[in-house]
Design a protein around this motif. Structure first.
Motif, PDB file in Angstrom:
ATOM      1  N   ILE A 229       0.841  -1.201   0.000  1.00 46.43           N
ATOM      2  CA  ILE A 229       0.000   0.000   0.000  1.00 46.43           C
ATOM      3  C   ILE A 229       0.879   1.255   0.000  1.00 46.43           C
ATOM      4  O   ILE A 229       0.622   2.221  -0.710  1.00 46.43           O
ATOM      5  N   CYS A 230       1.940   1.221   0.808  1.00 48.34           N
ATOM      6  CA  CYS A 230       2.817   2.398   0.869  1.00 48.34           C
ATOM      7  C   CYS A 230       3.585   2.580  -0.442  1.00 48.34           C
ATOM      8  O   CYS A 230       3.854   3.710  -0.868  1.00 48.34           O
ATOM      9  N   GLN A 231       3.916   1.475  -1.104  1.00 50.37           N
ATOM     10  CA  GLN A 231       4.571   1.590  -2.428  1.00 50.37           C
ATOM     11  C   GLN A 231       3.624   2.296  -3.396  1.00 50.37           C
ATOM     12  O   GLN A 231       4.037   3.156  -4.186  1.00 50.37           O
ATOM     13  N   LEU A 232       2.341   1.940  -3.326  1.00 49.36           N
ATOM     14  CA  LEU A 232       1.364   2.584  -4.210  1.00 49.36           C
ATOM     15  C   LEU A 232       1.274   4.083  -3.910  1.00 49.36           C
ATOM     16  O   LEU A 232       1.201   4.906  -4.826  1.00 49.36           O
ATOM     17  N   VAL A 233       1.284   4.430  -2.629  1.00 43.43           N
ATOM     18  CA  VAL A 233       1.196   5.853  -2.258  1.00 43.43           C
ATOM     19  C   VAL A 233       2.377   6.622  -2.847  1.00 43.43           C
ATOM     20  O   VAL A 233       2.211   7.686  -3.466  1.00 43.43           O
ATOM     21  N   VAL A 234       3.579   6.065  -2.689  1.00 43.93           N
ATOM     22  CA  VAL A 234       4.774   6.763  -3.174  1.00 43.93           C
ATOM     23  C   VAL A 234       4.738   6.881  -4.701  1.00 43.93           C
ATOM     24  O   VAL A 234       5.028   7.949  -5.271  1.00 43.93           O
ATOM     25  N   MET A 235       4.361   5.797  -5.350  1.00 44.85           N
ATOM     26  CA  MET A 235       4.344   5.822  -6.819  1.00 44.85           C
ATOM     27  C   MET A 235       3.282   6.787  -7.334  1.00 44.85           C
ATOM     28  O   MET A 235       3.483   7.459  -8.355  1.00 44.85           O
ATOM     29  N   ALA A 236       2.162   6.877  -6.641  1.00 41.12           N
ATOM     30  CA  ALA A 236       1.115   7.816  -7.063  1.00 41.12           C
ATOM     31  C   ALA A 236       1.640   9.253  -6.937  1.00 41.12           C
ATOM     32  O   ALA A 236       1.468  10.074  -7.848  1.00 41.12           O
ATOM     33  N   ALA A 237       2.312   9.538  -5.823  1.00 38.10           N
ATOM     34  CA  ALA A 237       2.843  10.891  -5.626  1.00 38.10           C
ATOM     35  C   ALA A 237       3.890  11.213  -6.692  1.00 38.10           C
ATOM     36  O   ALA A 237       3.930  12.329  -7.241  1.00 38.10           O
ATOM     37  N   LEU A 238       4.714  10.226  -7.018  1.00 38.89           N
ATOM     38  CA  LEU A 238       5.753  10.451  -8.020  1.00 38.89           C
ATOM     39  C   LEU A 238       5.129  10.681  -9.404  1.00 38.89           C
ATOM     40  O   LEU A 238       5.582  11.540 -10.162  1.00 38.89           O
ATOM     41  N   ALA A 239       4.076   9.932  -9.709  1.00 34.76           N
ATOM     42  CA  ALA A 239       3.395  10.116 -11.001  1.00 34.76           C
ATOM     43  C   ALA A 239       2.777  11.516 -11.061  1.00 34.76           C
ATOM     44  O   ALA A 239       2.832  12.188 -12.101  1.00 34.76           O
ATOM     45  N   LEU A 240       2.231  11.967  -9.949  1.00 31.60           N
ATOM     46  CA  LEU A 240       1.667  13.323  -9.908  1.00 31.60           C
ATOM     47  C   LEU A 240       2.775  14.369 -10.114  1.00 31.60           C
ATOM     48  O   LEU A 240       2.607  15.326 -10.865  1.00 31.60           O
ATOM     49  N   ALA A 241       3.904  14.152  -9.432  1.00 31.34           N
ATOM     50  CA  ALA A 241       5.023  15.099  -9.573  1.00 31.34           C
ATOM     51  C   ALA A 241       5.495  15.141 -11.025  1.00 31.34           C
ATOM     52  O   ALA A 241       5.796  16.220 -11.564  1.00 31.34           O
TER      53      ALA A 241
ATOM     54  N   MET B  15     -15.480   6.149  -3.653  1.00 25.92           N
ATOM     55  CA  MET B  15     -14.243   6.930  -3.720  1.00 25.92           C
ATOM     56  C   MET B  15     -14.015   7.427  -5.137  1.00 25.92           C
ATOM     57  O   MET B  15     -14.641   6.929  -6.081  1.00 25.92           O
ATOM     58  N   GLY B  16     -13.110   8.392  -5.276  1.00 27.19           N
ATOM     59  CA  GLY B  16     -12.733   8.854  -6.608  1.00 27.19           C
ATOM     60  C   GLY B  16     -12.112   7.683  -7.370  1.00 27.19           C
ATOM     61  O   GLY B  16     -11.654   6.709  -6.767  1.00 27.19           O
ATOM     62  N   GLY B  17     -12.042   7.803  -8.683  1.00 26.21           N
ATOM     63  CA  GLY B  17     -11.668   6.636  -9.482  1.00 26.21           C
ATOM     64  C   GLY B  17     -10.181   6.442  -9.712  1.00 26.21           C
ATOM     65  O   GLY B  17      -9.788   5.438 -10.306  1.00 26.21           O
ATOM     66  N   SER B  18      -9.326   7.362  -9.243  1.00 29.90           N
ATOM     67  CA  SER B  18      -7.930   7.290  -9.691  1.00 29.90           C
ATOM     68  C   SER B  18      -7.067   6.297  -8.924  1.00 29.90           C
ATOM     69  O   SER B  18      -6.149   5.718  -9.480  1.00 29.90           O
ATOM     70  N   PHE B  19      -7.335   6.144  -7.645  1.00 29.09           N
ATOM     71  CA  PHE B  19      -6.405   5.361  -6.825  1.00 29.09           C
ATOM     72  C   PHE B  19      -7.092   4.173  -6.147  1.00 29.09           C
ATOM     73  O   PHE B  19      -6.716   3.778  -5.036  1.00 29.09           O
ATOM     74  N   THR B  20      -8.079   3.595  -6.817  1.00 28.44           N
ATOM     75  CA  THR B  20      -8.867   2.521  -6.196  1.00 28.44           C
ATOM     76  C   THR B  20      -8.039   1.328  -5.701  1.00 28.44           C
ATOM     77  O   THR B  20      -8.406   0.736  -4.679  1.00 28.44           O
ATOM     78  N   PRO B  21      -6.907   0.946  -6.365  1.00 26.27           N
ATOM     79  CA  PRO B  21      -6.200  -0.249  -5.866  1.00 26.27           C
ATOM     80  C   PRO B  21      -5.752  -0.118  -4.408  1.00 26.27           C
ATOM     81  O   PRO B  21      -5.648  -1.123  -3.704  1.00 26.27           O
ATOM     82  N   MET B  22      -5.488   1.112  -3.960  1.00 25.31           N
ATOM     83  CA  MET B  22      -5.026   1.267  -2.574  1.00 25.31           C
ATOM     84  C   MET B  22      -6.097   0.835  -1.580  1.00 25.31           C
ATOM     85  O   MET B  22      -5.793   0.462  -0.452  1.00 25.31           O
ATOM     86  N   VAL B  23      -7.342   0.916  -1.982  1.00 25.00           N
ATOM     87  CA  VAL B  23      -8.445   0.566  -1.078  1.00 25.00           C
ATOM     88  C   VAL B  23      -8.995  -0.825  -1.409  1.00 25.00           C
ATOM     89  O   VAL B  23      -9.285  -1.620  -0.514  1.00 25.00           O
ATOM     90  N   TYR B  24      -9.052  -1.138  -2.699  1.00 27.88           N
ATOM     91  CA  TYR B  24      -9.580  -2.453  -3.098  1.00 27.88           C
ATOM     92  C   TYR B  24      -8.595  -3.580  -2.756  1.00 27.88           C
ATOM     93  O   TYR B  24      -8.956  -4.761  -2.803  1.00 27.88           O
ATOM     94  N   ALA B  25      -7.364  -3.217  -2.407  1.00 32.58           N
ATOM     95  CA  ALA B  25      -6.411  -4.247  -1.953  1.00 32.58           C
ATOM     96  C   ALA B  25      -6.867  -4.850  -0.621  1.00 32.58           C
ATOM     97  O   ALA B  25      -6.502  -5.991  -0.301  1.00 32.58           O
TER      98      ALA B  25
END
Ligand code: F6R
Length: 608
Positions: free
Chosen positions: A404-416, A567-577
């Protein structure tokens, strides 16, 4: 991948050796053993299976030496028996090893020809006999190790104990990690700083090719050429406290329930919550506009985090991403463009294939970022930039909170990346950051469905095959779900992109096969419903994981529908995991398997 430790102590060391091995058991638990000098003689105690078996053996047959080495094993060469347990020893030397000696057959044949008698099936025993042969030829322990190491091919971290030398340990490293600890009139060697944390926080790391000669008060490190070198000693951040299960039955359950907290901690490190902006904790040494392609490499669960992130980088930053499992990447000799970016993802930071992929990318002139949980790890130390996941120690072999934390970091990096490349306007950035900020709360809400999943697990536990399907970012999550289930419950399971079903896997479906469909109500939901209909038409039992809208729109009979928070549709894997992890966990509990230490696995895979 094994855990090794060596202690030059001021008092009896066996208790400390076992305590360190307990902290290294995540590296393997097929067998364990220790060797100490009793008087000037080498004495060993070894036991098949978990460390507690060794502890019982030591209770019956105690050791009192002030110098010793220890090992916890993940079997590579030879079954997990007591005979194959380390330390391996000859008359004059005992050795513990993490890694693989690739040329052990040739060496063994040569040593046997010269009269050596082997008592195990392992690759490691050749090392003991090789050193012994040099000792017999009049070499000092130090020169015997130096000469032996030059003849070994493969990867190794080794620690040697010598008969008659009660103030000497020698360690050597090539490919596998080895740390040196400095105490008060004591010195230590160990696979990592975590193992040595109760003994000291002053840690130096050997580099590839190094070998070190330790006494209680001195430590001399040589590089591969034999030149004396200095390796920086620093304060390790590893905690001396052994993480406990709190009130949970298993570490995995505890780690699943920690996810709202650790996702929140990680998130706070990567976004400015008040300003609703992404805010990386460091300045990257490149501009995303100069990057033409990102190459992501990882293994297992971490690779699925990479697959999910591929969707984010391509959608939010319009940057093409290639993703490889590390064991393939390193031998594929992929053409890489100098100046592009390689990202490696690893919980442990020690996975051999991922480390090799990092080194390959560096050798090709790429910028490198590692997304790692263990910040003192080799991968973290060798990458150009480190983006830590703040999951805390993950003990359960099946990765949950680190994912889950890997997903958070990768999402932030993709946004950056999207922001720097002008593909993401401020208004979209704040909308997406708001979605991210919601994730910890949504994970907590998703955890409330646990009783429903427990019930479902009793059904799934009766199956011999399970399929997981999803589209978009739910496709790699389906693969992660299947991996999680098979590794801890031993039920065969496969994850597929739902659209691939009719190209083969549909042949597996009958009324005995549960099909877990991960389908938030999104742009591809209708397509997934069609795939569910294909399953239903063949008698498959559908378990649908969706949201309220999806549940009302799905026109298919299901065995169970699990309704997730909106939830919003962009980051569903973090919750559906969450339901995916809980289903694997509870199925394994029903099956009565060893949830935290499933058979044949280890937490850190430091061999190819
Ligand atoms: C599965 C699992 C493994 C690891 C893989 C990579 O639950 O934990 O698949 O994800 O061995 O390990 P790290 O992340 O340490 O490189």
């Amino acid at each position: 991948m094994c855990g090794i430790v060596g202690i030059l102590g001021r008092g009896p060391v066996v208790g400390q050796l076992v305590a360190s091995l307990e902290r290294l058991e995540y590296r393997g638990y097929d067998s364990a053993g220790v060797a100490t000098l009793e008087g000037l003689r080498i004495e060993r105690r070894r036991a098949e299976g978990k460390l507690r078996n060794l502890a019982e053996r030591l209770h019956r047959q105690p050791l009192s030496g002030h110098i010793g080495i220890g090992h916890t094993r993940w079997a590579t060469h030879g079954r997990p028996t007591e005979r194959n347990a380390h330390p391996h020893a000859t008359e004059n030397v005992a050795v513990v090893h993490n890694g693989i000696i690739e040329n052990f057959r040739e060496l063994r044949a040569e040593l046997e020809q010269n009269g050596a008698h082997f008592s195990s099936e392992t690759d490691t025993e050749v090392v003991a006999h090789l050193v012994e042969s040099y000792l017999m030829n009049g070499y000092s322990p130090q020169h015997a190790v130096q000469a032996s190491v030059l003849r070994l091919h493969g990867a190794f971290a080794l620690v040697f104990l010598f008969k008659g030398h009660d103030d000497l340990l020698i360690g050597a490293r090539k490919g596998s990690p080895l740390a040196i600890g400095h105490g008060n009139g004591e010195t230590y060697l160990g696979s990592d700083a975590i193992a040595l944390a109760p003994l000291t926080d002053s840690i130096a790391y050997l580099e590839d090719g190094d070998w070190a000669v330790l006494t209680r008060t001195t430590c001399v490190i040589h590089d591969a050429d034999g030149t004396i070198v200095h390796r920086e000693t620093s304060k390790s951040g590893a905690s001396s406290l052994l993480v406990d299960k709190a009130n949970y039955r298993h570490f995995m359950a505890k780690e699943i329930h920690e996810q709202p907290m650790v996702a929140g901690q990680t998130l706070a490190h990567y976004v400015d919550i008040g300003a609703e902006r992404v805010a990386l904790p460091l300045t990257l040494p490149f501009n995303f506009n100069s990057i033409q392609r990102i190459s992501i490499t990882a293994c297992g669960t971490a690779s699925y985090a990479g697959y999910i992130a591929k969707y984010w980088f391509e959608r939010l930053a319009r940057l093409p991403v290639e993703i490889d499992v590390a064991s393939e990447f390193r031998y594929r000799e992929a053409p890489l463009r100098k100046g592009d970016l390689a990202i490696v993802i690893s919980q442990s930071g020690e996975t051999a294939d991922t480390l090799a992929a990092l080194r390959y990318a560096k050798s090709q002139g790429l910028h490198t970022i590692s997304v790692v949980n263990v910040q003192t790890s080799t991968i973290a130390r060798e990458s150009e930039s480190v983006l830590p996941t703040l999951a805390g120690p993950e003990i359960g072999v099946a990765s949950t909170k680190a994912f889950i934390c890997q997903l958070v970091v990768m999402a932030a990096l993709a946004l950056a990346a999207g922001k720097e490349r002008d593909k993401l306007h401020e208004i979209d950035e704040s909308k997406l950051v708001r979605e991210l900020i919601e994730v910890p709360r949504l994970i907590a809400a998703a955890l409330l469905i646990e009783p429903q999943i427990e019930k479902l697990a009793r059904h799934v536990a009766k199956s011999s095959d399970v399929l997981y399907l999803g589209r978009g970012t739910s496709a790699p999550l389906a693969m992660e779900g299947a991996l999680k289930l098979k590794e801890i419950s031993y039920i065969h399971s496969e994850g597929y992109a739902a659209g691939e079903l009719k190209h083969g896997p549909i042949a597996l479906i009958d009324e005995t096969v549960p099909v877990v469909v991960i389908a938030p109500y999104d742009a591809v939901f209708g397509k997934t419903v069609s795939n569910m209909q294909e399953v239903a038409a063949r008698g498959g039992n559908i378990i649908l994981i969706t949201d309220a809208k999806g549940a009302s729109e799905a026109t298919v009979d299901t065995l169970m529908t699990i309704v997730m928070p909106d939830m919003g549709g962009s980051f569903t894997p973090m919750v559906y995991a969450i339901p995916v992890q809980l289903l694997a966990y509870h199925t394994a509990v029903v099956m009565g398997t060893d949830v935290d230490q499933p058979r044949n696995l280890a937490k850190s895979v430091t061999v190819e």
